[in-house]
Write a protein that holds these residues in place. Structure first.
Motif, short mmCIF file in Angstrom:
data_model
loop_
_atom_site.label_atom_id
_atom_site.label_comp_id
_atom_site.label_asym_id
_atom_site.label_seq_id
_atom_site.Cartn_x
_atom_site.Cartn_y
_atom_site.Cartn_z
N ASP A 1 0.82 -1.21 0.00
CA ASP A 1 0.00 0.00 0.00
C ASP A 1 0.85 1.26 0.00
O ASP A 1 0.46 2.28 -0.56
N CYS A 2 2.01 1.19 0.63
CA CYS A 2 2.90 2.34 0.75
C CYS A 2 4.27 1.96 0.17
O CYS A 2 4.85 0.96 0.57
N LYS B 1 -1.20 3.03 -2.44
CA LYS B 1 -2.03 4.17 -2.00
C LYS B 1 -1.17 5.40 -1.73
O LYS B 1 -1.65 6.53 -1.89
N LYS C 1 0.24 9.28 4.85
CA LYS C 1 -0.50 8.03 5.08
C LYS C 1 -1.89 8.33 5.63
O LYS C 1 -2.82 7.53 5.44
N GLU C 2 -2.05 9.46 6.30
CA GLU C 2 -3.32 9.82 6.90
C GLU C 2 -4.16 10.75 6.03
O GLU C 2 -5.29 11.07 6.35
N ALA C 3 -3.57 11.18 4.89
CA ALA C 3 -4.24 12.18 4.04
C ALA C 3 -5.47 11.58 3.34
O ALA C 3 -5.50 10.41 3.01
N SER D 1 4.30 10.16 7.38
CA SER D 1 3.19 9.81 8.27
C SER D 1 1.95 10.67 7.95
O SER D 1 0.81 10.17 7.97
N ARG D 2 2.17 11.92 7.63
CA ARG D 2 1.03 12.79 7.29
C ARG D 2 0.37 12.33 6.00
O ARG D 2 -0.86 12.35 5.89
#
Length: 375
Positions: free
Chosen positions: A250-251, A301, A373-375, A370-371
């Motif tokens: 995913d990342c 993603k 991944k949460e966007a 990290s930001r």
């Protein structure tokens, strides 16, 4: 094509004669699209500034990006980059529509061994291109600056080749390239170009020469042609990989750790270790062929990496991904924004202090990741 021909050009008989040898046929009307703020997923000062720069330019330039085909009669192609020249009337052709910037031309002319002698003012020069080494007629010229760079093939050649589908090019016409590597042939196969030739000569004469126009202007991509071309490319690799087991990634962090070029960050080991701790798969694209890269990117993603051509593979990712671009202070590369907008992705940029990364700089990159991944 747009704009007004300067008065000086309209009065110059040699330029008038050159223009009489050119025909331009529009093949597609560009969509008028207004860039949405949601394209940039972060709203910090740095990304706000880049968004404004991109949006102000793209809304204007996208509409005037050329999207057609030229026919040149009685021209030469000069050098490995294929400068189109009307030698008889002493004119050469530059601009977005033929993929030649003026700045690059100035450097190229003096450094490419094509017979340059001296400048004779800002818009004139002396050169002896010699005699043609070959006569080659009824060809589509696919040489241009940046030819050997993967990113230029994604940005320029693939959309142009796809545009050729709408051009009714005469049967038997060959597409002419400088040289063809394995990965170039993969892209030609993907866009279904069968009749291709490659040669590297100083000067070639052409009684008739076709040139598919550039399909971008500034950092904006002509639409819908770029989306059509990249969707086709994405579908081609989807077909090649559909029977393979899906990759759980995913990342993805695109690493230039093994890159042999000049532009590369230090401390990649610590950066890779940190990204891995956040759940990112580390990808070294030079170890994979294009189908393998497409397989790894397809379902991602979030994709993060240092500014460069490898990130252009975001267009092989299924729509809806987020791209994170690590950008050095001497770079302003908004092509990533244009690609993401055309391919259905979003993005954010992170400013690097330089190519030497302190532990604090690595920590800032990890916080950026990290930001996203949460966007």
């Amino acid at each position: 094509m747009s704009g007004v021909i300067p008065d000086d050009y309209q009065r110059d008989l040699s330029i008038i004669r050159s223009f009489a040898r050119i025909n331009y046929r529009k093949l597609m009307r560009n969509w008028k699209i207004r860039t949405q703020r949601e394209l940039f997923v972060l709203q910090d000062e740095y990304n706000e500034r880049l968004f404004r720069s991109y949006a102000d330019m793209s809304d204007q330039s996208r509409d005037i990006a050329p999207c057609g085909i030229f026919t040149f009669d009685g021209m030469w192609s000069i050098g490995r980059d294929g400068l189109i020249a009307d030698v008889e009337n002493a004119n050469v052709f530059l601009g977005h529509s033929v993929n030649w910037s003026r700045d690059y031309f100035n450097w190229w002319l003096e450094n490419s061994g094509v017979g340059f002698e001296r400048w004779d003012g800002p818009d004139a020069f002396w050169a002896d291109f010699g005699s043609p080494e070959r006569e080659d007629n009824d060809v589509v010229l696919m040489k241009s600056p940046g030819y050997g760079i993967f990113g230029h093939w994604i940005l320029d050649f693939v959309p142009q080749l796809y545009l050729g589908r709408f051009a009714d090019i005469p049967s038997g016409t060959r597409y002419v390239f400088d040289h063809l590597t394995d990965w170039m042939n993969v892209l030609l196969e993907a866009v279904q170009i069968g009749s291709a030739d490659a040669y590297a000569l100083k000067a070639v004469s052409h009684s008739r020469l076709f040139r598919l126009s550039g399909v971008k202007c500034g950092f904006a991509m002509a639409q819908p042609i770029n989306s059509l071309a990249w969707d086709h490319l994405r579908a081609h690799f989807n077909h090649l990989n559909c029977t393979k087991a899906a990759i759980d990634a995913d990342c993805v962090f695109v690493s230039r750790r093994n890159w042999q070029g000049d532009r590369k960050l230090s401390e990649y080991e610590a950066l890779e270790e940190g990204m891995r701790s956040l759940g990112f798969t580390i990808l070294h694209p030079e170890k994979l062929d294009l189908a393998g890269q497409a397989h790894h990117f397809a379902d991602a993603k979030v994709i993060i990496g240092e500014d460069g051509s490898a990130l252009h593979s975001i267009m092989l990712t299924n729509p809806g991904a987020v791209l994170g671009v690590l950008m050095l202070p001497d770079r302003l590369n908004l092509w990533h924004a244009g690609i993401c907008e055309a391919a259905g992705h979003r993005l954010a940029y992170h400013p690097l202090p330089g190519d030497s990364l302190s532990p604090e700089a690595v920590a800032d990159i990890l916080a950026f990741a990290s930001r996203l991944k949460e966007a």
